[in-house]
Design a protein around this motif. Structure first.
Motif, PDB file in Angstrom:
ATOM      1  N   ALA A  88       0.834  -1.211   0.000  1.00 54.67           N
ATOM      2  CA  ALA A  88       0.000   0.000   0.000  1.00 54.67           C
ATOM      3  C   ALA A  88       0.863   1.253   0.000  1.00 54.67           C
ATOM      4  N   ILE A  89       1.925   1.245   0.787  1.00 51.71           N
ATOM      5  CA  ILE A  89       2.824   2.410   0.858  1.00 51.71           C
ATOM      6  C   ILE A  89       3.496   2.640  -0.494  1.00 51.71           C
ATOM      7  N   VAL A  90       3.950   1.545  -1.136  1.00 48.02           N
ATOM      8  CA  VAL A  90       4.588   1.658  -2.448  1.00 48.02           C
ATOM      9  C   VAL A  90       3.620   2.229  -3.483  1.00 48.02           C
ATOM     10  N   LEU A  91       2.369   1.748  -3.469  1.00 47.69           N
ATOM     11  CA  LEU A  91       1.367   2.243  -4.412  1.00 47.69           C
ATOM     12  C   LEU A  91       1.058   3.722  -4.188  1.00 47.69           C
ATOM     13  N   VAL A  92       1.002   4.134  -2.930  1.00 45.62           N
ATOM     14  CA  VAL A  92       0.766   5.556  -2.617  1.00 45.62           C
ATOM     15  C   VAL A  92       1.909   6.414  -3.145  1.00 45.62           C
ATOM     16  N   ILE A  93       3.142   5.948  -2.949  1.00 48.44           N
ATOM     17  CA  ILE A  93       4.312   6.703  -3.420  1.00 48.44           C
ATOM     18  C   ILE A  93       4.302   6.813  -4.943  1.00 48.44           C
ATOM     19  N   ILE A  94       3.986   5.685  -5.614  1.00 48.03           N
ATOM     20  CA  ILE A  94       3.910   5.710  -7.082  1.00 48.03           C
ATOM     21  C   ILE A  94       2.827   6.684  -7.547  1.00 48.03           C
ATOM     22  N   GLY A  95       1.683   6.675  -6.858  1.00 48.98           N
ATOM     23  CA  GLY A  95       0.596   7.602  -7.199  1.00 48.98           C
ATOM     24  C   GLY A  95       1.011   9.055  -7.054  1.00 48.98           C
ATOM     25  N   ILE A  96       1.745   9.353  -5.994  1.00 45.46           N
ATOM     26  CA  ILE A  96       2.217  10.731  -5.771  1.00 45.46           C
ATOM     27  C   ILE A  96       3.184  11.152  -6.879  1.00 45.46           C
ATOM     28  N   ILE A  97       4.092  10.251  -7.241  1.00 45.74           N
ATOM     29  CA  ILE A  97       5.060  10.559  -8.302  1.00 45.74           C
ATOM     30  C   ILE A  97       4.355  10.778  -9.635  1.00 45.74           C
ATOM     31  N   MET A  98       3.412   9.894  -9.969  1.00 41.80           N
ATOM     32  CA  MET A  98       2.674  10.035 -11.228  1.00 41.80           C
ATOM     33  C   MET A  98       1.869  11.338 -11.251  1.00 41.80           C
ATOM     34  N   GLY A  99       1.252  11.674 -10.126  1.00 44.02           N
ATOM     35  CA  GLY A  99       0.493  12.930 -10.043  1.00 44.02           C
ATOM     36  C   GLY A  99       1.381  14.138 -10.259  1.00 44.02           C
ATOM     37  N   ALA A 100       2.572  14.097  -9.679  1.00 38.68           N
ATOM     38  CA  ALA A 100       3.515  15.213  -9.841  1.00 38.68           C
ATOM     39  C   ALA A 100       3.959  15.348 -11.291  1.00 38.68           C
ATOM     40  N   ILE A 101       4.195  14.202 -11.950  1.00 36.48           N
ATOM     41  CA  ILE A 101       4.609  14.234 -13.359  1.00 36.48           C
ATOM     42  C   ILE A 101       3.508  14.824 -14.229  1.00 36.48           C
ATOM     43  N   LEU A 102       2.271  14.347 -14.028  1.00 34.18           N
ATOM     44  CA  LEU A 102       1.150  14.843 -14.832  1.00 34.18           C
ATOM     45  C   LEU A 102       0.896  16.322 -14.569  1.00 34.18           C
ATOM     46  N   LYS A 103       1.003  16.731 -13.307  1.00 32.85           N
ATOM     47  CA  LYS A 103       0.809  18.146 -12.964  1.00 32.85           C
ATOM     48  C   LYS A 103       1.891  19.002 -13.611  1.00 32.85           C
ATOM     49  N   GLY A 104       3.120  18.473 -13.616  1.00 36.30           N
ATOM     50  CA  GLY A 104       4.221  19.203 -14.246  1.00 36.30           C
ATOM     51  C   GLY A 104       3.991  19.387 -15.737  1.00 36.30           C
ATOM     52  N   GLN A 105       3.460  18.349 -16.396  1.00 31.72           N
ATOM     53  CA  GLN A 105       3.163  18.450 -17.825  1.00 31.72           C
ATOM     54  C   GLN A 105       2.068  19.482 -18.080  1.00 31.72           C
ATOM     55  N   ASP A 106       1.065  19.519 -17.210  1.00 28.22           N
ATOM     56  CA  ASP A 106      -0.006  20.522 -17.334  1.00 28.22           C
ATOM     57  C   ASP A 106       0.550  21.930 -17.178  1.00 28.22           C
ATOM     58  N   LEU A 107       1.453  22.103 -16.212  1.00 27.78           N
ATOM     59  CA  LEU A 107       2.035  23.426 -15.981  1.00 27.78           C
ATOM     60  C   LEU A 107       2.855  23.882 -17.188  1.00 27.78           C
ATOM     61  N   ILE A 108       3.600  22.951 -17.774  1.00 27.59           N
ATOM     62  CA  ILE A 108       4.402  23.285 -18.957  1.00 27.59           C
ATOM     63  C   ILE A 108       3.499  23.684 -20.117  1.00 27.59           C
ATOM     64  N   MET A 109       2.428  22.910 -20.350  1.00 31.71           N
ATOM     65  CA  MET A 109       1.508  23.214 -21.443  1.00 31.71           C
ATOM     66  C   MET A 109       0.820  24.556 -21.207  1.00 31.71           C
ATOM     67  N   ASN A 110       0.402  24.825 -19.964  1.00 29.11           N
ATOM     68  CA  ASN A 110      -0.243  26.100 -19.650  1.00 29.11           C
ATOM     69  C   ASN A 110       0.705  27.272 -19.870  1.00 29.11           C
ATOM     70  N   ALA A 111       1.981  27.085 -19.534  1.00 24.41           N
ATOM     71  CA  ALA A 111       2.973  28.140 -19.762  1.00 24.41           C
ATOM     72  C   ALA A 111       3.153  28.394 -21.258  1.00 24.41           C
ATOM     73  N   ARG A 112       3.156  27.325 -22.050  1.00 21.15           N
ATOM     74  CA  ARG A 112       3.278  27.481 -23.511  1.00 21.15           C
ATOM     75  C   ARG A 112       2.072  28.230 -24.077  1.00 21.15           C
ATOM     76  N   ILE A 113       0.888  27.879 -23.593  1.00 17.40           N
ATOM     77  CA  ILE A 113      -0.328  28.531 -24.084  1.00 17.40           C
ATOM     78  C   ILE A 113      -0.313  30.019 -23.746  1.00 17.40           C
ATOM     79  N   LYS A 114       0.102  30.371 -22.537  1.00 21.13           N
ATOM     80  CA  LYS A 114       0.170  31.791 -22.144  1.00 21.13           C
ATOM     81  C   LYS A 114       1.169  32.546 -23.012  1.00 21.13           C
TER      82      LYS A 114
END
Length: 203
Positions: free
Chosen positions: A15-41
C-alpha cells in the motif's frame, strides 16, 4: 523438519509503495499541465497581444494600418505588412514568424476577412515548414487556438465573438499577409486550419 519463512511484501508495504507511485505520477502529470499552460500563455502573448499592440502602435504613429499603402483602411494582398512592422518601425523583429513554442510552430498573418464590407484581421495558423499554414491540425495545436479564443471572448466558440475559426488560410511569408476563408462556419474541430482575430471591428 525445516522451518521455511515466507518472503515477500506485506499488504501495508504494498500500500505504501502504491501511494508513493501515485504521488510521483500525479507530480509528473501536474508538471506536464504546468508546462503546457505556460506554452499557451506565451502563445497568447506572442502571437496575439504583441501583434495587436504592434498594429495599433503603427496606426497611432502613421494614421494607417501596416501594409495599407493605398489608405483604404484595409490590409490587402500585395501590401507589405512585414516591412512596415519590422524595417520601417521596428515594432516586431524580422524573424517574428514563425513563433516557436517547443515543438509547436505558428504563423501570424495580417489581412482582411474578404467580406463585404471587409474587416481587418490577424490570422494565426499552425505550420510545419515555417512558411505556410499546415494542412491539418493536431489536438494540442487546437488547444492553443481555443485558449486564445477563451482569453479574448471568454468562451471557446469558433462561430461567434471576435475570435473565430477558419477552415482554410493562406500565408505569404515575404509580406506576412494572410487570407482566411470559411470563417466561423464551424466550431473548433479537426476541420479548423486557423484562428481569425477581428482586432479592428467586430464581424
Amino acid at each position: 523438519m525445516r522451518n521455511f519463512k515466507s518472503k515477500g511484501f506485506t499488504l501495508i508495504e504494498l500500500a505504501i509503495v502504491l501511494v508513493i507511485i501515485g504521488i510521483i505520477m500525479g507530480a509528473i502529470l501536474k508538471g506536464q499541465d504546468l508546462i503546457m499552460n505556460a506554452r499557451i500563455k506565451k502563445f497568447i502573448n506572442d502571437a496575439g497581444r504583441k501583434s495587436e499592440v504592434a498594429v495599433w502602435t503603427f496606426y497611432d504613429r502613421n494614421g494607417i494600418f501596416p501594409g495599407d499603402s493605398d489608405r483604404d483602411g484595409l490590409i490587402e494582398s500585395g501590401e507589405n505588412v512585414k516591412t512596415d512592422l519590422t524595417t520601417n518601425s521596428n515594432l516586431l523583429p524580422s524573424d517574428y514568424n514563425p513563433i516557436r513554442l517547443g515543438s509547436y510552430s505558428f504563423l501570424v498573418g495580417f489581412g482582411n476577412d474578404g467580406g463585404s464590407p471587409a474587416k481587418n484581421v490577424i490570422v494565426i495558423c499552425p505550420t510545419t515548414d515555417g512558411s505556410s499554414c499546415s494542412g491539418s491540425i493536431t489536438n494540442e495545436e487546437l488547444e492553443f487556438l481555443k485558449s486564445f479564443d477563451t482569453t479574448i471572448d471568454g468562451v471557446a466558440d469558433g462561430t461567434s465573438g471576435v475570435v473565430r475559426s477558419a477552415t482554410s488560410a493562406t500565408f505569404t511569408s515575404s509580406t506576412w499577409f494572410a487570407s482566411p476563408s470559411g470563417i466561423g462556419t464551424s466550431d473548433w474541430n479537426s476541420n479548423t486550419k486557423a484562428l481569425v482575430y477581428y482586432f479592428d471591428r467586430k464581424p
